[in-house]
Design a protein around this motif. Structure first.
Motif, PDB file in Angstrom:
ATOM      1  N   SER A  46       0.819  -1.205   0.000  1.00  0.00           N
ATOM      2  CA  SER A  46       0.000   0.000   0.000  1.00  0.00           C
ATOM      3  C   SER A  46       0.857   1.262   0.000  1.00  0.00           C
ATOM      4  O   SER A  46       0.644   2.183  -0.802  1.00  0.00           O
ATOM      5  CB  SER A  46      -0.918  -0.007   1.227  1.00  0.00           C
ATOM      6  OG  SER A  46      -1.566   1.231   1.389  1.00  0.00           O
TER       7      SER A  46
ATOM      8  N   LEU B  80       2.703   1.731  -3.445  1.00  0.00           N
ATOM      9  CA  LEU B  80       1.817   2.195  -4.516  1.00  0.00           C
ATOM     10  C   LEU B  80       1.432   3.659  -4.316  1.00  0.00           C
ATOM     11  O   LEU B  80       1.379   4.440  -5.275  1.00  0.00           O
ATOM     12  CB  LEU B  80       0.563   1.325  -4.584  1.00  0.00           C
ATOM     13  CG  LEU B  80       0.745  -0.088  -5.149  1.00  0.00           C
ATOM     14  CD1 LEU B  80      -0.558  -0.875  -5.045  1.00  0.00           C
ATOM     15  CD2 LEU B  80       1.208  -0.031  -6.604  1.00  0.00           C
TER      16      LEU B  80
ATOM     17  N   SER C 113       2.250   6.778  -6.799  1.00  0.00           N
ATOM     18  CA  SER C 113       1.115   7.566  -7.294  1.00  0.00           C
ATOM     19  C   SER C 113       1.296   9.043  -6.949  1.00  0.00           C
ATOM     20  O   SER C 113       0.994   9.917  -7.779  1.00  0.00           O
ATOM     21  CB  SER C 113      -0.189   7.044  -6.679  1.00  0.00           C
ATOM     22  OG  SER C 113      -0.418   5.693  -7.039  1.00  0.00           O
TER      23      SER C 113
ATOM     24  N   THR D 176       4.028  10.695  -9.180  1.00  0.00           N
ATOM     25  CA  THR D 176       3.665  10.902 -10.594  1.00  0.00           C
ATOM     26  C   THR D 176       2.404  11.745 -10.747  1.00  0.00           C
ATOM     27  O   THR D 176       1.861  11.840 -11.848  1.00  0.00           O
ATOM     28  CB  THR D 176       3.455   9.542 -11.279  1.00  0.00           C
ATOM     29  OG1 THR D 176       2.450   8.793 -10.567  1.00  0.00           O
ATOM     30  CG2 THR D 176       4.743   8.738 -11.287  1.00  0.00           C
ATOM     31  N   LEU D 177       1.938  12.361  -9.661  1.00  0.00           N
ATOM     32  CA  LEU D 177       0.722  13.160  -9.718  1.00  0.00           C
ATOM     33  C   LEU D 177       0.956  14.418 -10.563  1.00  0.00           C
ATOM     34  O   LEU D 177       1.944  15.132 -10.360  1.00  0.00           O
ATOM     35  CB  LEU D 177       0.305  13.540  -8.294  1.00  0.00           C
ATOM     36  CG  LEU D 177      -1.127  14.029  -8.090  1.00  0.00           C
ATOM     37  CD1 LEU D 177      -2.125  12.947  -8.479  1.00  0.00           C
ATOM     38  CD2 LEU D 177      -1.339  14.439  -6.632  1.00  0.00           C
TER      39      LEU D 177
ATOM     40  N   SER E  54      -5.297   6.326   1.547  1.00  0.00           N
ATOM     41  CA  SER E  54      -5.655   7.414   0.628  1.00  0.00           C
ATOM     42  C   SER E  54      -6.690   8.331   1.277  1.00  0.00           C
ATOM     43  O   SER E  54      -6.579   9.573   1.205  1.00  0.00           O
ATOM     44  CB  SER E  54      -6.210   6.850  -0.686  1.00  0.00           C
ATOM     45  OG  SER E  54      -5.245   6.070  -1.348  1.00  0.00           O
TER      46      SER E  54
ATOM     47  N   PHE F 223      -7.433  12.132  -4.783  1.00  0.00           N
ATOM     48  CA  PHE F 223      -6.214  11.343  -4.909  1.00  0.00           C
ATOM     49  C   PHE F 223      -6.482   9.898  -4.509  1.00  0.00           C
ATOM     50  O   PHE F 223      -7.190   9.621  -3.540  1.00  0.00           O
ATOM     51  CB  PHE F 223      -5.125  11.923  -4.009  1.00  0.00           C
ATOM     52  CG  PHE F 223      -3.889  11.064  -3.912  1.00  0.00           C
ATOM     53  CD1 PHE F 223      -2.928  11.085  -4.903  1.00  0.00           C
ATOM     54  CD2 PHE F 223      -3.698  10.212  -2.823  1.00  0.00           C
ATOM     55  CE1 PHE F 223      -1.797  10.286  -4.823  1.00  0.00           C
ATOM     56  CE2 PHE F 223      -2.579   9.411  -2.718  1.00  0.00           C
ATOM     57  CZ  PHE F 223      -1.626   9.453  -3.728  1.00  0.00           C
ATOM     58  N   ALA F 224      -5.915   8.983  -5.248  1.00  0.00           N
ATOM     59  CA  ALA F 224      -6.044   7.557  -4.936  1.00  0.00           C
ATOM     60  C   ALA F 224      -4.822   6.826  -5.472  1.00  0.00           C
ATOM     61  O   ALA F 224      -4.248   7.220  -6.501  1.00  0.00           O
ATOM     62  CB  ALA F 224      -7.318   6.975  -5.555  1.00  0.00           C
ATOM     63  N   GLY F 225      -4.411   5.807  -4.761  1.00  0.00           N
ATOM     64  CA  GLY F 225      -3.286   5.011  -5.218  1.00  0.00           C
ATOM     65  C   GLY F 225      -3.634   4.254  -6.489  1.00  0.00           C
ATOM     66  O   GLY F 225      -4.743   3.717  -6.621  1.00  0.00           O
ATOM     67  N   GLN F 226      -2.712   4.229  -7.422  1.00  0.00           N
ATOM     68  CA  GLN F 226      -2.939   3.564  -8.703  1.00  0.00           C
ATOM     69  C   GLN F 226      -2.282   2.177  -8.698  1.00  0.00           C
ATOM     70  O   GLN F 226      -1.141   2.021  -8.274  1.00  0.00           O
ATOM     71  CB  GLN F 226      -2.357   4.396  -9.852  1.00  0.00           C
ATOM     72  CG  GLN F 226      -2.939   5.798  -9.945  1.00  0.00           C
ATOM     73  CD  GLN F 226      -4.427   5.780 -10.215  1.00  0.00           C
ATOM     74  OE1 GLN F 226      -4.901   5.038 -11.087  1.00  0.00           O
ATOM     75  NE2 GLN F 226      -5.188   6.584  -9.480  1.00  0.00           N
ATOM     76  N   TRP F 227      -3.042   1.200  -9.175  1.00  0.00           N
ATOM     77  CA  TRP F 227      -2.540  -0.175  -9.210  1.00  0.00           C
ATOM     78  C   TRP F 227      -1.493  -0.338 -10.304  1.00  0.00           C
ATOM     79  O   TRP F 227      -1.635   0.181 -11.414  1.00  0.00           O
ATOM     80  CB  TRP F 227      -3.690  -1.145  -9.440  1.00  0.00           C
ATOM     81  CG  TRP F 227      -3.232  -2.566  -9.626  1.00  0.00           C
ATOM     82  CD1 TRP F 227      -3.085  -3.233 -10.805  1.00  0.00           C
ATOM     83  CD2 TRP F 227      -2.850  -3.484  -8.602  1.00  0.00           C
ATOM     84  NE1 TRP F 227      -2.642  -4.505 -10.582  1.00  0.00           N
ATOM     85  CE2 TRP F 227      -2.488  -4.688  -9.231  1.00  0.00           C
ATOM     86  CE3 TRP F 227      -2.787  -3.395  -7.219  1.00  0.00           C
ATOM     87  CZ2 TRP F 227      -2.062  -5.799  -8.514  1.00  0.00           C
ATOM     88  CZ3 TRP F 227      -2.365  -4.498  -6.502  1.00  0.00           C
ATOM     89  CH2 TRP F 227      -2.005  -5.688  -7.143  1.00  0.00           C
ATOM     90  N   ARG F 228      -0.422  -1.049  -9.993  1.00  0.00           N
ATOM     91  CA  ARG F 228       0.603  -1.411 -10.958  1.00  0.00           C
ATOM     92  C   ARG F 228       0.757  -2.930 -10.952  1.00  0.00           C
ATOM     93  O   ARG F 228       0.888  -3.528  -9.879  1.00  0.00           O
ATOM     94  CB  ARG F 228       1.948  -0.786 -10.607  1.00  0.00           C
ATOM     95  CG  ARG F 228       2.238   0.526 -11.312  1.00  0.00           C
ATOM     96  CD  ARG F 228       1.697   1.698 -10.587  1.00  0.00           C
ATOM     97  NE  ARG F 228       2.116   2.960 -11.195  1.00  0.00           N
ATOM     98  CZ  ARG F 228       1.601   4.131 -10.864  1.00  0.00           C
ATOM     99  NH1 ARG F 228       0.641   4.211  -9.965  1.00  0.00           N
ATOM    100  NH2 ARG F 228       2.021   5.236 -11.450  1.00  0.00           N
TER     101      ARG F 228
END
Length: 637
Positions: A32, A35, A39, A42-43, A142, A155-160
């Motif tokens: 968590s 990620l 995120s 890279t915002l 988040s 804002f939210a964490g982006q899955w990779r």
């Protein structure tokens, strides 16, 4: 050997479930935080934002990235220590099984392979459970970051996709590291001694534990000694790390320290059961140390960081009070210093406009550019509002800058590159510096005639106003309020500034330590559950010699009280190290030794620790004593 590991895992799943949970939560926390870190890094800024707005956005993003990076570090630190402690305890509870394997012909290498195989299986299972847990934790983190204002709304964490490989490596790696030393130690135990519970099986404190424990303790002492000479920035960083080193040291030295602390408790005051509880604690020091370890880490890190945060915030507030001279404080957007100065009754007005800057320091390979903050000032007015800034600001004029109260990495006499938005001011000489402030502040002080007026049009501005003798501040405040500005008395401004600083410090503490604290508490519960699950025959033997079931449960509860007290005491001592370092740092920087202890948080940690360990101990003890006595006496541990 892997099939044997799987058979052991299935047969003793109640012993391994706690280790699996700790691995899963460790994987989830690391996944968590990683990620969210990527995120945030890279915002992208909002479309159509001005150059200065983009710079402010980038500054806020860097701050959030740094905060999440610290969270990731603490999550990894907690995972390593809690998982290793849980695994070491679980392996110790199986020493009879391992001894029988050795008697049956298994070599030391076979034992190590068996345990490492189990660790790989546990890591794999923990990873499978940890990945979805990490998604839930990411959503919670988040929401928390947004609620506390560290990231923009939405804002939210982006899955990779590659995070699956990282999570698998984390889970299996943590499990293998956690069992590695325990496997080596278990393989070296002589089988007959293990069956008799004697010899090396009861020698918990190895040379390695002593060496690393004392090394970290020495590191904590060194940080306390160095923090006063580290300045405002370095001193705070060193003070906050004292509790980290001390908590690690006390965790490693726990098998020696926990029984020693328990001896100081008045066991006889509660009768025979109290003395028996103390004896049980000292008899199985590994179980006691494994239960106390998460408490030491939780108490030391949480209270240590809280003490540092509140102490430095209080020092900053007192510093503001001492070093600021004003009757009124006017807050606006865009400079209005000239209009304020023309109001009847105003003796002086010092306007400070805050702007983001890209600051370049050093040269050659050491050249480094970072985003930071600067304050645009009138040097003469600044010295009136802040008399402690010194006489050096008299040289601040033209195309030059001064080192601000929150600066580090450069000094008067250096040359720095400065860019505000798209406006490059070039290389400017640093002609003066003001004393460093424990409460931080701007990195640069820039004369007001250096920047174009349009760059300050939407800048947040604070003006410190002093009224003429014989004029009531309320009259001047009424005149200033009529212009649409927000006018505060100095006390009101100090109170609000302190509240904002405290809220920010509390938010940082919650983000960094919030989920980690819950993880540490779960580690405590796991240790208690594992310990009780392997004591069914011990409890039955006590009942066979005349103890009632209630007396056995009360004895286990008293033992839990002993262990919890020892963990809290050792964790409190670790946090006290940070308190001492904070006193030394604030004394060296501000001239006054200042410390603040968040007593409500201390009370909550103490009460929560006793409640959780007590309830868990009672529940697991009742479960372990449930059933017919004859069956319990024949139970396999």
């Amino acid at each position: 050997m892997l099939s044997l590991s799987w058979a052991g895992f299935r047969e003793r799943w109640t012993l391994f479930i706690g280790a699996t949970v700790t691995v899963a939560l460790g994987v989830g926390l690391v996944q968590s935080s990683l990620l969210l870190l990527i995120s945030a890094a890279t915002l992208a800024p909002p479309d159509g934002a001005s150059p200065i707005a983009r710079m402010r956005f980038a500054t806020a993003t860097e701050a959030s990235v740094a905060l999440i990076a610290v969270t990731l570090g603490f999550a990894a630190l907690l995972a390593v220590f809690i998982i290793s402690s849980t695994f070491a305890f679980a392996v110790e509870q199986r020493r009879r099984d391992l001894a029988l394997l050795r008697l049956a012909g298994a070599s030391r290498g076979h034992v190590r392979q068996l345990l490492l195989g189990e660790a790989v299986l546990l890591g794999a299972v923990g990873t499978v459970a940890g990945v979805p847990a990490g998604l839930a934790l990411m959503a919670a983190q988040s929401w928390l970051l947004q609620r506390l204002g560290f990231v923009p709304d939405g804002f939210a964490g982006q899955w990779r996709g590659w995070i699956l490989f990282v999570s698998a490596g984390t889970g299996i790696g943590l499990a293998v590291m956690g069992v590695l030393l325990a496997a080596r130690r278990a393989a070296r135990v002589r089988p007959l001694e293990a069956l008799r519970d004697s010899g090396d099986t009861i020698r918990v404190m190895t040379i390695g534990r002593w060496s690393f424990g004392l090394l970290f303790a020495a590191g904590a002492a060194a940080l306390i000694g160095l923090s006063p000479v580290g300045g405002a920035v370095g001193g705070q960083a060193m003070a906050m790390n004292v509790s980290v080193c001390a908590a690690i040291a006390f965790t490693l030295l726990g098998p020696a320290l926990v029984p020693a602390v328990s001896r100081l408790l008045p066991s006889r005051a509660v009768g025979v059961l109290g003395e028996l509880a103390g004896a049980d604690l000292r008899d199985d020091v590994r179980r006691s140390a494994s239960t106390a370890a998460p408490l030491i880490v939780l108490t030391g890190l949480l209270l240590g960081q809280a003490v540092a945060s509140t102490s430095f915030a209080e020092a900053g507030r007192q510093e503001h009070r001492r070093d600021t001279v004003a009757d009124l404080v006017v807050e606006t957007t865009g400079p209005i210093g000239d209009r304020i100065a023309s109001v009847p009754g105003v003796r002086s007005a010092s306007t400070e406009a805050e702007v983001p800057v890209a600051l370049t320091t050093g040269s050659g390979e050491l050249r480094y550019t970072r985003l930071t903050s600067a304050v645009v000032i009138d040097p003469a007015g600044y010295r009136l509002a802040h008399p402690g800034s010194g006489d050096g600001l008299g040289a601040l004029a033209g195309s030059a800058v001064a080192r601000g109260p929150g600066a580090d990495g450069f000094a008067a006499g250096d040359t720095v590159g400065v860019r505000v938005g798209d406006t490059d001011l070039g290389s400017l000489p640093v002609v003066a510096e003001v004393p460093s402030a424990i409460g931080g502040g701007a990195t640069l002080l820039i004369p007001e005639d250096v920047l174009p007026a349009e760059l300050l049009a939407d800048a947040p501005v604070r003006t410190f106003v002093s009224v003429t003798e014989g004029t009531a501040p309320e009259q001047v405040a009424a005149s200033l309020t009529g212009s649409g500005a927000e006018v505060l008395t100095q006390e009101e401004w100090l109170a609000r500034d302190s509240a904002v600083s405290s809220a920010t410090s509390t938010g940082v503490l919650v983000v960094v330590m919030g989920l980690g604290s819950l993880y540490a508490l779960i580690g405590v519960v796991n240790s208690v559950v594992i310990g009780a699950a392997t004591r069914r025959r011990e409890f039955a033997a006590a009942r066979a010699v005349g103890f009632t079931r209630g007396q056995v449960v009360r004895t286990a509860l008293l033992e839990s009280v002993h262990v919890t007290t020892a963990g809290l005491v050792l964790g409190g001592i670790a946090a006290a190290g940070t308190l001492v370092a904070a006193l030394a740092t604030t004394s060296a920087v501000t001239g006054d030794a200042i410390a603040a202890v968040p007593w409500p948080l201390v009370a909550a940690v103490v009460a929560g620790a006793f409640l959780i360990t007590g309830v868990t101990t009672v529940a697991t003890s009742l479960s372990a004593t449930h059933g017919r006595l004859v069956e319990l006496l024949g139970a396999r541990e």
